[in-house]
Design a protein around this motif. Structure first.
Motif, PDB file in Angstrom:
ATOM      1  N   LYS A  45      -8.153  -6.722  -6.416  1.00  0.00           N
ATOM      2  CA  LYS A  45      -7.440  -7.388  -5.317  1.00  0.00           C
ATOM      3  C   LYS A  45      -6.094  -7.970  -5.768  1.00  0.00           C
ATOM      4  N   SER A  46      -6.049  -8.623  -6.926  1.00  0.00           N
ATOM      5  CA  SER A  46      -4.780  -9.186  -7.395  1.00  0.00           C
ATOM      6  C   SER A  46      -3.808  -8.085  -7.803  1.00  0.00           C
ATOM      7  N   THR A  47      -4.323  -7.009  -8.394  1.00  0.00           N
ATOM      8  CA  THR A  47      -3.464  -5.874  -8.733  1.00  0.00           C
ATOM      9  C   THR A  47      -2.856  -5.279  -7.471  1.00  0.00           C
ATOM     10  N   THR A  48      -3.640  -5.182  -6.400  1.00  0.00           N
ATOM     11  CA  THR A  48      -3.124  -4.670  -5.127  1.00  0.00           C
ATOM     12  C   THR A  48      -2.015  -5.568  -4.606  1.00  0.00           C
ATOM     13  N   LEU A  49      -2.225  -6.884  -4.659  1.00  0.00           N
ATOM     14  CA  LEU A  49      -1.195  -7.819  -4.188  1.00  0.00           C
ATOM     15  C   LEU A  49       0.082  -7.671  -5.004  1.00  0.00           C
ATOM     16  N   ARG A  50      -0.068  -7.533  -6.309  1.00  0.00           N
ATOM     17  CA  ARG A  50       1.109  -7.415  -7.178  1.00  0.00           C
ATOM     18  C   ARG A  50       1.851  -6.095  -6.950  1.00  0.00           C
ATOM     19  N   MET A  51       1.132  -5.047  -6.557  1.00  0.00           N
ATOM     20  CA  MET A  51       1.812  -3.793  -6.215  1.00  0.00           C
ATOM     21  C   MET A  51       2.595  -3.939  -4.915  1.00  0.00           C
ATOM     22  N   ILE A  52       2.054  -4.679  -3.953  1.00  0.00           N
ATOM     23  CA  ILE A  52       2.804  -4.934  -2.714  1.00  0.00           C
ATOM     24  C   ILE A  52       4.079  -5.719  -3.033  1.00  0.00           C
ATOM     25  N   ALA A  53       3.954  -6.696  -3.930  1.00  0.00           N
ATOM     26  CA  ALA A  53       5.092  -7.555  -4.278  1.00  0.00           C
ATOM     27  C   ALA A  53       6.140  -6.839  -5.121  1.00  0.00           C
ATOM     28  N   GLY A  54       5.717  -5.803  -5.853  1.00  0.00           N
ATOM     29  CA  GLY A  54       6.630  -5.121  -6.756  1.00  0.00           C
ATOM     30  C   GLY A  54       6.555  -5.628  -8.173  1.00  0.00           C
ATOM     31  N   HIS A  55       5.599  -6.519  -8.461  1.00  0.00           N
ATOM     32  CA  HIS A  55       5.417  -7.023  -9.821  1.00  0.00           C
ATOM     33  C   HIS A  55       4.559  -6.084 -10.662  1.00  0.00           C
ATOM     34  N   GLU A  56       3.977  -5.083 -10.023  1.00  0.00           N
ATOM     35  CA  GLU A  56       3.160  -4.077 -10.698  1.00  0.00           C
ATOM     36  C   GLU A  56       3.563  -2.718 -10.137  1.00  0.00           C
ATOM     37  N   ALA A  57       3.923  -1.782 -11.021  1.00  0.00           N
ATOM     38  CA  ALA A  57       4.284  -0.441 -10.570  1.00  0.00           C
ATOM     39  C   ALA A  57       3.033   0.310 -10.131  1.00  0.00           C
ATOM     40  N   ILE A  58       3.152   1.098  -9.062  1.00  0.00           N
ATOM     41  CA  ILE A  58       2.004   1.889  -8.618  1.00  0.00           C
ATOM     42  C   ILE A  58       1.938   3.187  -9.421  1.00  0.00           C
ATOM     43  N   SER A  59       0.736   3.714  -9.576  1.00  0.00           N
ATOM     44  CA  SER A  59       0.554   4.984 -10.281  1.00  0.00           C
ATOM     45  C   SER A  59       0.639   6.165  -9.332  1.00  0.00           C
ATOM     46  N   ASP A  60       0.079   5.990  -8.123  1.00  0.00           N
ATOM     47  CA  ASP A  60       0.117   7.033  -7.093  1.00  0.00           C
ATOM     48  C   ASP A  60       0.162   6.361  -5.732  1.00  0.00           C
ATOM     49  N   GLY A  61       0.658   7.112  -4.717  1.00  0.00           N
ATOM     50  CA  GLY A  61       0.673   6.629  -3.354  1.00  0.00           C
ATOM     51  C   GLY A  61       1.949   5.895  -2.993  1.00  0.00           C
ATOM     52  N   ASP A  62       1.939   5.270  -1.816  1.00  0.00           N
ATOM     53  CA  ASP A  62       3.129   4.586  -1.306  1.00  0.00           C
ATOM     54  C   ASP A  62       2.781   3.196  -0.791  1.00  0.00           C
ATOM     55  N   VAL A  63       3.677   2.249  -1.066  1.00  0.00           N
ATOM     56  CA  VAL A  63       3.647   0.934  -0.439  1.00  0.00           C
ATOM     57  C   VAL A  63       4.749   0.931   0.619  1.00  0.00           C
ATOM     58  N   VAL A  64       4.358   0.645   1.864  1.00  0.00           N
ATOM     59  CA  VAL A  64       5.294   0.700   2.990  1.00  0.00           C
ATOM     60  C   VAL A  64       5.390  -0.685   3.616  1.00  0.00           C
ATOM     61  N   LEU A  65       6.587  -1.253   3.629  1.00  0.00           N
ATOM     62  CA  LEU A  65       6.840  -2.551   4.252  1.00  0.00           C
ATOM     63  C   LEU A  65       7.842  -2.367   5.376  1.00  0.00           C
ATOM     64  N   ALA A  66       7.461  -2.817   6.563  1.00  0.00           N
ATOM     65  CA  ALA A  66       8.328  -2.685   7.740  1.00  0.00           C
ATOM     66  C   ALA A  66       8.804  -1.236   7.890  1.00  0.00           C
ATOM     67  N   ARG A  67       7.858  -0.291   7.720  1.00  0.00           N
ATOM     68  CA  ARG A  67       8.088   1.155   7.889  1.00  0.00           C
ATOM     69  C   ARG A  67       9.039   1.749   6.862  1.00  0.00           C
ATOM     70  N   LYS A  68       9.196   1.076   5.732  1.00  0.00           N
ATOM     71  CA  LYS A  68      10.079   1.563   4.677  1.00  0.00           C
ATOM     72  C   LYS A  68       9.307   1.639   3.368  1.00  0.00           C
ATOM     73  N   VAL A  69       9.329   2.802   2.719  1.00  0.00           N
ATOM     74  CA  VAL A  69       8.675   2.949   1.411  1.00  0.00           C
ATOM     75  C   VAL A  69       9.466   2.144   0.385  1.00  0.00           C
ATOM     76  N   VAL A  70       8.774   1.226  -0.300  1.00  0.00           N
ATOM     77  CA  VAL A  70       9.456   0.291  -1.206  1.00  0.00           C
ATOM     78  C   VAL A  70       9.026   0.470  -2.659  1.00  0.00           C
ATOM     79  N   ASN A  71       8.411   1.600  -2.967  1.00  0.00           N
ATOM     80  CA  ASN A  71       7.883   1.819  -4.322  1.00  0.00           C
ATOM     81  C   ASN A  71       8.894   1.498  -5.414  1.00  0.00           C
ATOM     82  N   ASP A  72      10.144   1.883  -5.208  1.00  0.00           N
ATOM     83  CA  ASP A  72      11.154   1.764  -6.259  1.00  0.00           C
ATOM     84  C   ASP A  72      12.025   0.520  -6.128  1.00  0.00           C
ATOM     85  N   LEU A  73      11.723  -0.339  -5.144  1.00  0.00           N
ATOM     86  CA  LEU A  73      12.529  -1.536  -4.971  1.00  0.00           C
ATOM     87  C   LEU A  73      11.992  -2.679  -5.816  1.00  0.00           C
TER      88      LEU A  73
END
Length: 362
Positions: A45-73
């Motif tokens: 759960k904390s790893t998921t939160l940190r991936m949403i925040a951008g404090h943890e890089a994702i290995s696969d998939g996409d994080v979408v905030l306000a309809r915008k993929v933010v993986n690299d932000l």
């Protein structure tokens, strides 16, 4: 205060070498809602939160905030703010400068950032303590400073990593109410990590129960409480007994499973392996009776009685079940009390049973 962001996770995974911390989870959190990621330590759960925040890089998939993929932000560009479990306040700065720190990093001039910081401290009812340092505050006051510092950036989503864990039980209840009031007044998306079932039930519009890096169930608190989707959810939430066995009959109403201690009925459809069938019964819907109803109860021996004030929790062993829990209102228990070692008969209504599924069942 700000436009709230919808958050979507699309098949998101996080690997640490050969270890899978989060395993292809997909989730939608509505804009302006309060979501709680709930589960035991190490569930992801904390790893998921940190991936949403951008404090943890994702290995696969996409994080979408306000309809915008933010993986690299980076975190500062995502429109989110994160409040850490430790609060991470600067001990050498007073409250105004603590709250204004992010604006200072953005180059906002001193008078303006201090004015905005005072507005946030006023919102948190801390203006009288503006010139104090964090070590001169209580735990609850420190938490409100951390909230003010996160909110001054006007994020679209606030991410909270176990924000109440360091507080005493009485203060937790007060701050729970404060968080709920604040989220409702701001209309902001809140995502809150906790291992407390009670905390999640009290706060969330949506509870996301996680186990071993996967989502077991994502639903409203009422749905989670009344109709747990899996044996893990039923056991983790603590308000259901789970009977496990083999499917022997299924009709339009429900199923009958065979366990080492007998046959039991449940309402609902079974999906998946017939040799792995589970039924849940609410702990507060079980009653002591004079005779056991066929397939809707069993006989056993009381192993423990706990008087919790408004309720009494009774543990029973029988029908090859190690511990079966009954929660009774105090008036009901003391009208017909039982004691440890006493033989008892238990019964429940068929409509109070739920047939459980499994995360990987097709």
């Amino acid at each position: 205060m700000t436009n709230a962001a919808e958050i979507e996770l699309a098949s998101v995974s996080k690997h640490y070498g050969s270890n899978v911390a989060v395993d292809q989870i997909s989730l939608k959190i509505k804009a302006g809602s309060y979501a709680c990621l709930l589960g035991p330590s190490g569930c992801g759960k904390s790893t998921t939160l940190r991936m949403i925040a951008g404090h943890e890089a994702i290995s696969d998939g996409d994080v979408v905030l306000a309809r915008k993929v933010v993986n690299d932000l980076p975190p500062a560009k995502r429109g989110t703010a994160m409040m850490f479990q430790s609060y991470a306040l600067f001990p050498h700065l007073d409250l105004v400068d603590n709250v204004a720190f992010s604006l200072k990093m953005k180059g906002v001039e001193k008078a303006k950032r201090r004015s905005e910081a005072m507005e946030m401290l006023t919102r948190m009812e801390l203006e009288a303590f503006a010139d104090r340092r964090p070590d001169q505050l209580s735990g609850g006051q420190q938490q409100r400073v951390a909230l003010a510092r996160a909110l001054i950036t006007q994020p679209q989503a606030l991410l909270l990593d176990e924000p109440l864990s360091a507080l005493d039980p009485f203060l937790k209840i007060r701050m729970r109410a404060e968080l709920k009031r604040l989220q409702a007044s701001l209309g902001m998306t809140f995502v809150h990590v906790t291992h407390s079932q009670e905390e999640a039930m009290a706060l969330a519009d949506q509870i996301v129960v996680m186990s071993d890096g996967k989502i077991e169930q994502a639903a409203s608190p009422r749905q989670i409480f009344q109709k747990p989707a899996t044996p893990f959810v039923a056991r983790f939430m603590g308000n259901h007994n789970v009977l496990s066995g083999r499917l022997v009959q299924e009709d339009a109403i429900g199923v009958t499973i065979e366990t080492p201690g007998g046959r039991f009925k449940g309402v609902g459809r079974h999906h998946g392996d017939p040799d792995c069938a589970d039924i849940a019964i609410r702990t507060d819907h079980v009653r002591f009776v004079d005779a056991v109803a066929d397939s809707l109860g069993f006989s056993g021996v009381v192993t423990n009685v706990e008087d919790l004030g408004a309720t009494v929790k009774v543990s029973v062993q029988g029908a090859d079940i190690d511990t079966f829990t009954i929660v009774l209102r105090d008036a009901d228990f003391f009208a017909r009390p039982v004691k440890t070692g006493e033989a008892v008969h238990l019964s429940w209504a068929e409509e109070d049973t739920v047939v459980l599924g499994h995360p990987n069942a097709s």
